[in-house]
Motif scaffolding. Sequence first.
Motif, PDB file in Angstrom:
ATOM      1  N   ALA A 171      -0.691   5.907   8.229  1.00 13.64           N
ATOM      2  CA  ALA A 171      -1.437   4.650   8.180  1.00 13.64           C
ATOM      3  C   ALA A 171      -2.064   4.545   6.794  1.00 13.64           C
ATOM      4  CB  ALA A 171      -2.513   4.634   9.262  1.00 13.64           C
ATOM      5  N   TRP A 172      -2.036   3.332   6.220  1.00  8.93           N
ATOM      6  CA  TRP A 172      -2.526   3.101   4.868  1.00  8.93           C
ATOM      7  C   TRP A 172      -3.708   2.156   4.880  1.00  8.93           C
ATOM      8  CZ3 TRP A 172       2.387   3.729   6.398  1.00  8.93           C
ATOM      9  CH2 TRP A 172       3.182   4.651   5.722  1.00  8.93           C
ATOM     10  N   TYR A 173      -4.672   2.437   4.015  1.00  7.38           N
ATOM     11  CA  TYR A 173      -5.891   1.640   3.926  1.00  7.38           C
ATOM     12  C   TYR A 173      -6.290   1.493   2.466  1.00  7.38           C
ATOM     13  CZ  TYR A 173      -6.033   2.878   8.821  1.00  7.38           C
ATOM     14  OH  TYR A 173      -5.711   3.040  10.132  1.00  7.38           O
ATOM     15  N   VAL A 174      -7.156   0.528   2.195  1.00  7.47           N
ATOM     16  CA  VAL A 174      -7.721   0.338   0.860  1.00  7.47           C
ATOM     17  C   VAL A 174      -9.130   0.898   0.881  1.00  7.47           C
ATOM     18  CG1 VAL A 174      -8.415  -1.358  -0.873  1.00  7.47           C
ATOM     19  CG2 VAL A 174      -6.366  -1.754   0.495  1.00  7.47           C
ATOM     20  N   SER A 175      -9.466   1.683  -0.135  1.00  2.94           N
ATOM     21  CA  SER A 175     -10.806   2.268  -0.235  1.00  2.94           C
ATOM     22  C   SER A 175     -11.832   1.179  -0.534  1.00  2.94           C
ATOM     23  CB  SER A 175     -10.833   3.320  -1.345  1.00  2.94           C
ATOM     24  OG  SER A 175     -12.152   3.774  -1.542  1.00  2.94           O
ATOM     25  N   GLY A 176     -12.992   1.304   0.090  1.00  2.68           N
ATOM     26  CA  GLY A 176     -14.082   0.379  -0.175  1.00  2.68           C
ATOM     27  C   GLY A 176     -14.845   0.718  -1.443  1.00  2.68           C
ATOM     28  N   ALA A 177     -14.446   1.797  -2.112  1.00  2.00           N
ATOM     29  CA  ALA A 177     -15.107   2.203  -3.360  1.00  2.00           C
ATOM     30  C   ALA A 177     -14.718   1.268  -4.497  1.00  2.00           C
ATOM     31  CB  ALA A 177     -14.713   3.632  -3.714  1.00  2.00           C
ATOM     32  N   GLU A 178     -15.461   1.350  -5.575  1.00  2.00           N
ATOM     33  CA  GLU A 178     -15.158   0.551  -6.761  1.00  2.00           C
ATOM     34  C   GLU A 178     -13.774   0.933  -7.299  1.00  2.00           C
ATOM     35  OE1 GLU A 178     -16.967  -1.926  -8.295  1.00  2.00           O
ATOM     36  OE2 GLU A 178     -18.226  -1.774  -6.512  1.00  2.00           O
ATOM     37  N   PRO A 179     -13.017  -0.034  -7.815  1.00  3.94           N
ATOM     38  CA  PRO A 179     -11.714   0.274  -8.408  1.00  3.94           C
ATOM     39  C   PRO A 179     -11.856   1.262  -9.577  1.00  3.94           C
ATOM     40  CG  PRO A 179     -11.957  -2.085  -8.103  1.00  3.94           C
ATOM     41  CD  PRO A 179     -13.301  -1.462  -7.820  1.00  3.94           C
ATOM     42  N   LEU A 227       0.821  -1.210   0.000  1.00  2.00           N
ATOM     43  CA  LEU A 227       0.000   0.000   0.000  1.00  2.00           C
ATOM     44  C   LEU A 227       0.859   1.266   0.000  1.00  2.00           C
ATOM     45  CD1 LEU A 227      -2.775  -0.988   2.566  1.00  2.00           C
ATOM     46  CD2 LEU A 227      -2.866  -1.115   0.080  1.00  2.00           C
ATOM     47  N   LYS A 228       2.057   1.177   0.557  1.00  2.00           N
ATOM     48  CA  LYS A 228       2.951   2.344   0.617  1.00  2.00           C
ATOM     49  C   LYS A 228       3.494   2.728  -0.765  1.00  2.00           C
ATOM     50  CE  LYS A 228       4.880   1.678   5.237  1.00  2.00           C
ATOM     51  NZ  LYS A 228       6.145   1.504   5.964  1.00  2.00           N
ATOM     52  N   GLU A 229       3.637   1.743  -1.642  1.00  2.00           N
ATOM     53  CA  GLU A 229       4.260   1.976  -2.944  1.00  2.00           C
ATOM     54  C   GLU A 229       3.444   2.912  -3.821  1.00  2.00           C
ATOM     55  OE1 GLU A 229       5.300  -1.597  -4.999  1.00  2.00           O
ATOM     56  OE2 GLU A 229       6.129  -2.498  -3.190  1.00  2.00           O
ATOM     57  N   GLY A 230       4.120   3.835  -4.460  1.00  2.00           N
ATOM     58  CA  GLY A 230       3.484   4.695  -5.444  1.00  2.00           C
ATOM     59  C   GLY A 230       2.809   5.929  -4.885  1.00  2.00           C
ATOM     60  N   GLU A 276      -4.889  10.220  -1.365  1.00  2.00           N
ATOM     61  CA  GLU A 276      -5.416   9.034  -2.045  1.00  2.00           C
ATOM     62  C   GLU A 276      -4.702   8.894  -3.377  1.00  2.00           C
ATOM     63  OE1 GLU A 276      -9.560   9.144  -3.591  1.00  2.00           O
ATOM     64  OE2 GLU A 276      -9.632  11.132  -2.685  1.00  2.00           O
ATOM     65  N   TYR A 277      -4.407   7.630  -3.729  1.00  2.00           N
ATOM     66  CA  TYR A 277      -3.698   7.351  -4.966  1.00  2.00           C
ATOM     67  C   TYR A 277      -3.967   5.900  -5.383  1.00  2.00           C
ATOM     68  CZ  TYR A 277      -0.374   5.640  -1.470  1.00  2.00           C
ATOM     69  OH  TYR A 277       0.202   5.002  -0.392  1.00  2.00           O
ATOM     70  N   PRO A 278      -3.791   5.590  -6.658  1.00  2.00           N
ATOM     71  CA  PRO A 278      -4.048   4.216  -7.126  1.00  2.00           C
ATOM     72  C   PRO A 278      -2.981   3.256  -6.626  1.00  2.00           C
ATOM     73  CG  PRO A 278      -3.256   5.575  -8.929  1.00  2.00           C
ATOM     74  CD  PRO A 278      -3.426   6.481  -7.746  1.00  2.00           C
ATOM     75  N   MET A 279      -3.408   2.046  -6.293  1.00  2.00           N
ATOM     76  CA  MET A 279      -2.452   1.016  -5.852  1.00  2.00           C
ATOM     77  C   MET A 279      -1.665   0.536  -7.061  1.00  2.00           C
ATOM     78  SD  MET A 279      -3.208  -2.671  -4.045  1.00  2.00           S
ATOM     79  CE  MET A 279      -4.147  -1.961  -2.740  1.00  2.00           C
ATOM     80  N   ARG A 280      -0.398   0.314  -6.867  1.00  2.00           N
ATOM     81  CA  ARG A 280       0.458  -0.193  -7.947  1.00  2.00           C
ATOM     82  C   ARG A 280       0.334  -1.676  -8.084  1.00  2.00           C
ATOM     83  NH1 ARG A 280       5.933   2.950  -9.051  1.00  2.00           N
ATOM     84  NH2 ARG A 280       4.960   4.920  -9.413  1.00  2.00           N
ATOM     85  N   VAL A 336      -5.731   3.614  -2.712  1.00  2.00           N
ATOM     86  CA  VAL A 336      -5.110   3.619  -1.387  1.00  2.00           C
ATOM     87  C   VAL A 336      -5.451   4.945  -0.725  1.00  2.00           C
ATOM     88  CG1 VAL A 336      -2.926   3.574  -0.120  1.00  2.00           C
ATOM     89  CG2 VAL A 336      -3.213   2.156  -2.155  1.00  2.00           C
ATOM     90  N   LEU A 337      -5.846   4.879   0.545  1.00  2.00           N
ATOM     91  CA  LEU A 337      -6.126   6.074   1.339  1.00  2.00           C
ATOM     92  C   LEU A 337      -5.080   6.141   2.448  1.00  2.00           C
ATOM     93  CD1 LEU A 337      -9.990   5.615   1.649  1.00  2.00           C
ATOM     94  CD2 LEU A 337      -8.735   6.951  -0.044  1.00  2.00           C
ATOM     95  N   ARG A 338      -4.349   7.246   2.505  1.00  2.00           N
ATOM     96  CA  ARG A 338      -3.281   7.393   3.494  1.00  2.00           C
ATOM     97  C   ARG A 338      -3.607   8.533   4.444  1.00  2.00           C
ATOM     98  NH1 ARG A 338       2.374   9.555   1.648  1.00  2.00           N
ATOM     99  NH2 ARG A 338       1.288  11.498   2.019  1.00  2.00           N
TER     100      ARG A 338
END
Length: 121
Positions: free
Chosen positions: A87-95, A73-76, A117-121, A102-104
Amino acid sequence: MAQRKGCLIGCGVALVLGIGLAVLAVFGVGKFLDMADRTLIDPEVYAAVEAGDAESEVRAKLPSGDSFVKGALKEGGPAEPEGSTCAWYVSGAEPVNGKETVLRFCFKDGRLAEKAEYPMR
């Protein structure tokens, strides 16, 4: 008689392997669900907090975030603010474009210093 023993041994090995694969599948699903429970966050929670909010209030709205996927999640993402704890999390929204978001959240001196917020690599 030897043929029958060979068949029984083969069936026994197949049964043991099948049970082993079933156990591994259950374990894998359990790990995935545990990861999702610890890192998945509702986008409304992300939108509801602002920089400057008290760290304790923000963290009370967040899952633990402790997961084996934390490194991925930290990457990118953008650079972390100096002297902060993030702290890093994944959004529950649609990709978006097939990528999870990723929500930081970064905290400094007891306050939310920055959210990104940024796209996961």
